[in-house]
Design an enzyme around this catalytic site. Sequence first.
Site, mmCIF file in Angstrom:
data_model
loop_
_atom_site.group_PDB
_atom_site.id
_atom_site.type_symbol
_atom_site.label_atom_id
_atom_site.label_comp_id
_atom_site.label_asym_id
_atom_site.label_seq_id
_atom_site.Cartn_x
_atom_site.Cartn_y
_atom_site.Cartn_z
ATOM 1 N N LYS A 64 35.564 33.949 51.737
ATOM 2 C CA LYS A 64 36.500 34.474 50.735
ATOM 3 C C LYS A 64 36.530 35.998 50.770
ATOM 4 C CE LYS A 64 39.281 33.851 47.153
ATOM 5 N NZ LYS A 64 40.556 33.126 47.225
ATOM 6 N N THR A 100 40.663 29.138 36.317
ATOM 7 C CA THR A 100 41.981 29.648 36.671
ATOM 8 C C THR A 100 42.645 30.259 35.448
ATOM 9 O OG1 THR A 100 43.238 27.654 36.095
ATOM 10 C CG2 THR A 100 42.173 27.687 38.273
ATOM 11 N N LYS A 124 41.954 30.008 28.639
ATOM 12 C CA LYS A 124 42.220 29.968 27.199
ATOM 13 C C LYS A 124 43.397 29.088 26.760
ATOM 14 C CE LYS A 124 41.852 34.558 27.144
ATOM 15 N NZ LYS A 124 40.910 34.850 28.240
ATOM 16 N N VAL A 151 35.917 32.923 24.805
ATOM 17 C CA VAL A 151 35.804 33.979 23.790
ATOM 18 C C VAL A 151 34.491 34.722 23.999
ATOM 19 C CG1 VAL A 151 35.786 34.513 21.316
ATOM 20 C CG2 VAL A 151 37.091 32.539 22.141
ATOM 21 N N THR A 155 28.727 35.755 25.758
ATOM 22 C CA THR A 155 28.089 35.889 24.449
ATOM 23 C C THR A 155 28.386 34.625 23.650
ATOM 24 O OG1 THR A 155 28.407 38.290 24.556
ATOM 25 C CG2 THR A 155 27.901 37.339 22.404
ATOM 26 N N GLY A 205 39.360 47.857 37.120
ATOM 27 C CA GLY A 205 39.422 46.401 37.043
ATOM 28 C C GLY A 205 39.220 45.854 35.639
ATOM 29 N N ASP A 219 45.957 38.299 23.936
ATOM 30 C CA ASP A 219 44.636 37.789 24.322
ATOM 31 C C ASP A 219 43.721 37.668 23.108
ATOM 32 O OD1 ASP A 219 42.486 37.275 26.523
ATOM 33 O OD2 ASP A 219 41.641 38.896 25.331
ATOM 34 N N LYS A 223 42.081 34.207 21.347
ATOM 35 C CA LYS A 223 40.666 34.046 20.990
ATOM 36 C C LYS A 223 40.507 33.759 19.496
ATOM 37 C CE LYS A 223 39.254 36.950 24.858
ATOM 38 N NZ LYS A 223 38.863 38.300 25.313
ATOM 39 N N GLY A 314 33.617 41.011 32.231
ATOM 40 C CA GLY A 314 32.753 41.175 33.388
ATOM 41 C C GLY A 314 32.531 39.858 34.103
#
Length: 336
Positions: A64, A100, A124, A151, A155, A205, A219, A223, A314
């Site tokens: 990849k 995805t 989501k 979400v 964490t 990024g 977004d 959430k 991340g």
Amino acid sequence: MKEVSLSLIGFGNVGKGVAEVILNKNQYFKEKYGLDIKVVSITDSTATIWDPEGIDLKEALEIKRSFGSLKFWGSEYDIYDLKPPDVVEEVESDVIVDVTNDKNAADWHLKALNNGKAVVTSNKPPVVFRYRELLETAYKKNVPYLFEATVMAGTPIISLLRNALFADSVERIWGVLNGTTTFILNCMEEGMSFEEALKKAQELGIAERDPSNDIGGIDAGYKGVILHNIAFHPFDFKKASIEGIERISEKEIQENIKKGTVTRLVTLVENGKVEVRPIKLPTNHPLAVKGTSNVALIESDLLGELVIKGAGAGVKETASGVVSDIIRASLETKHL
């Protein structure tokens, strides 16, 4: 030793991160949980690699990274033109892992659940728009449907709300749930224009090429709806009140700093309500986070205020949430 087979659907940054964790911590998972996890298929946007004995994840990652696509794999594995619904139907695996951005993924999530396969996802929209149907099907088929990474990345706010606060009635949740907007606002506090801050976030990024879902509050709204679904009951996303950060000026940001306040995009979740809007906060407020950190302040009748804070973005952080769910699904699924 309990053997668990996975179909990994999505092999972008998060998919590669999940593969790396499974590769690097496989022995740890064997020793701590008695789980031998093997990936029997990997699907990217171009092809599916499938081996019932388990795919060499080190080689998959090298292919990849070198070629950008699984379709360039050599002759060691057969290369299939299988889309996610085909993988769910044809590949024998215990857990379907969806990392995805497929907005229609709920259809093949349901197919997997109806076929007796556990589903783990960081995607989501299925959890926002088809929550009741997915959870009811999972319950009926007695298989896990898990979505920790939707979400706050890894964490564990989802696990906290689903599995830890049984005695408490949640009254409301306040959250800064989108790291991209916090990063942009931080940069503006340091003197950048909105355009400069967005460009920097994209270069690092942190922001997508099309950042509209982040800066427009969509977004964070997704959430918020997911948290409402868990803490209260299924919520119609169309009823959410959403305002982004596009209208905030550099002048306003600098004036706020002089007054000892900062602006953050805050999501409020109450029974029957989801709101997303920029709010001015004292610099020492629990929600006044920096960088790409996420934070949620949960108010309940017994505990009062509970603050959970951690990485909200991340690759390895999101992979942490996904792989934790894979392990949880593997331990919960009785027929494995």
